[in-house]
Design an enzyme around this catalytic site. Structure first.
Site, mmCIF file in Angstrom:
data_model
loop_
_atom_site.group_PDB
_atom_site.id
_atom_site.type_symbol
_atom_site.label_atom_id
_atom_site.label_comp_id
_atom_site.label_asym_id
_atom_site.label_seq_id
_atom_site.Cartn_x
_atom_site.Cartn_y
_atom_site.Cartn_z
ATOM 1 N N PRO A 98 0.825 -1.213 0.000
ATOM 2 C CG PRO A 98 0.020 -1.012 2.165
ATOM 3 C CD PRO A 98 0.718 -1.973 1.249
ATOM 4 C CB CYS A 99 0.405 4.520 -1.631
ATOM 5 S SG CYS A 99 0.541 3.978 -3.338
ATOM 6 C CD GLN A 100 -3.025 4.059 1.557
ATOM 7 O OE1 GLN A 100 -2.540 2.954 1.490
ATOM 8 N NE2 GLN A 100 -3.981 4.472 0.747
#
Length: 397
Positions: A98-100
């Site tokens: 995930p980017c987060q």
């Protein structure tokens, strides 16, 4: 439906590939790679216990439920050495980080370039492991302005570590997946290994796989019912108000009529043409929209069955994601849909795996190749233009 993922015959045992799957989810990527018959499972990890249980039940391999950020920061070299000690052949590392990031890590450590995010942890582990090929699958907005520094830094780190890195947005419908599913895919090949190209398309726009091909033979179930022969083929129990809306939506691709359902939907449609897919039905002879974790809920998109008065069942959603028809999803009712919506479609994963194995100079699928600039503020605003241009972001791509 199932033939697409029938395992290929075993390889000759020479230079067999090892597969490492990080953020493995319920096993979509692994299922596709292992179906080629040329990959051996080495290691998989995911911190979602239900997804891990689904992976283990269907693929028969243990999933490590570890904090990959912690592994990357404290023991990446030890982790990599342990995997390398168990396999002499080439390795492919796959994952959908995930980017987060974890905001507490970013705040405390002053991370301005994404090194302490899960995406950055994936790159750290890749560099430590030194696999011959790295494959990353993610949402298209990985290449949007707000995530560009994260992606650009990861690409730079892989390049500095001796990898040739290419990135594209692909529509998995070009591989036979019966969805319009645009995804960011990054393929990094080690410099001493032949460069891996993106898969060749198997389906052209206008001849994509259809909803009917994949779910048309399933037995009918009503709202709240479960099929006698398949616990995964269970429909949500919709409220009376929801059923009244559904019954007024025309069959086989119909939209919610004006004046039916919440007034706010009419206002947004009138003002800027928005939310036309909400309470819409799938069409038998076309692809489905992107299958999401909320696809059982008619108010979340075009997720009503083409004829029956209900949202999709987990079995229907899983088939539209190209999971085998006997795949069992472990966990609570809603969590099944979360696993399915977050998964890499196994058929798309298999096509990528075949590209890893073959190399060569075939034509390549893709909406656009990513260069030195972001695609813009958001990928979603580009989709109408992509459709007009026959599946490409711009002329010449």
């Amino acid at each position: 439906m199932s033939k697409a993922l029938e395992p290929a015959g075993p390889s000759d045992g020479v230079n067999r590939w090892g597969l490492v799957d990080l953020f493995a989810g319920c096993g979509g990527a692994s299922a596709g790679f292992l179906a080629t018959g040329a990959f051996d499972h080495l290691w998989a990890a995911d911190n979602d216990r239900w997804a891990a249980a689904t992976y283990e039940k269907n693929l028969g391999h243990e999933v490590a439920t570890v904090d990959l950020l912690e592994v990357a920061e404290s023991s990446a070299d030890v982790w990599a050495a342990g995997i390398r000690a168990r396999h002499r052949g080439p390795i492919c590392l796959v994952g959908g980080p995930p980017c987060q990031g974890f905001s507490s890590h970013v705040k405390v450590r002053g991370d301005s370039r994404g090194r302490n995010t899960l995406y950055g942890a994936f790159v750290t582990l890749a560099i430590a492991l030194e696999p011959e090929v790295v494959v990353i699958e993610n949402v298209p907005d990985l290449f949007a302005t707000r995530n560009w520094e994260l992606f650009a830094d990861a690409r730079s780190r892989l390049s500095d570590a001796g990898y040739r890195v290419r990135a594209r947005i692909l529509n998995f419908a070009e591989f036979g997946v019966p969805q319009e599913r645009f995804r960011a895919v990054v393929i990094a090949s080690r410099a001493d290994h032949p460069e891996v190209r993106f898969p060749a398309p198997t389906h052209a726009q206008g001849a994509f796989s259809s909803v009917q091909e994949w779910i048309g033979e399933l037995s009918p179930v009503a709202s709240g019912e479960v099929a006698e022969d398949d616990a995964m083929h269970q429909a949500s129990r919709h409220s009376k108000a929801t059923l009244e809306i559904i019954r007024q939506v025309p069959a086989d691709g119909g939209n919610r009529p004006i004046g039916v359902g919440p007034e706010c939907l009419d206002r947004t449609r009138t003002s800027h043409g928005g939310y036309t897919d909400v309470y819409g039905r799938l069409a038998w002879q076309t692809t489905a929209p992107t299958i999401t974790a909320r696809c059982r809920t008619p108010s979340c998109g075009r997720f009503i069955h083409p004829e029956q008065h209900r949202g999709l069942t987990a079995r229907e959603a899983a088939l539209l994601q190209t999971f085998p028809s006997n795949w069992h999803f472990v966990g609570p009712f809603d969590d099944r849909f979360k696993q399915i919506g977050n998964a890499v479609p196994p058929l798309a994963a298999r096509r990528i795996a075949e590209a890893v194995l073959s190399g060569g100079s075939h034509s390549e699928a893709g909406v656009v190749e990513i260069g030195d600039e972001p695609i813009g503020s958001s990928f979603s605003v580009l989709i109408p233009g992509i459709r007009r241009r026959g599946g490409r972001l711009a002329e010449g791509n």
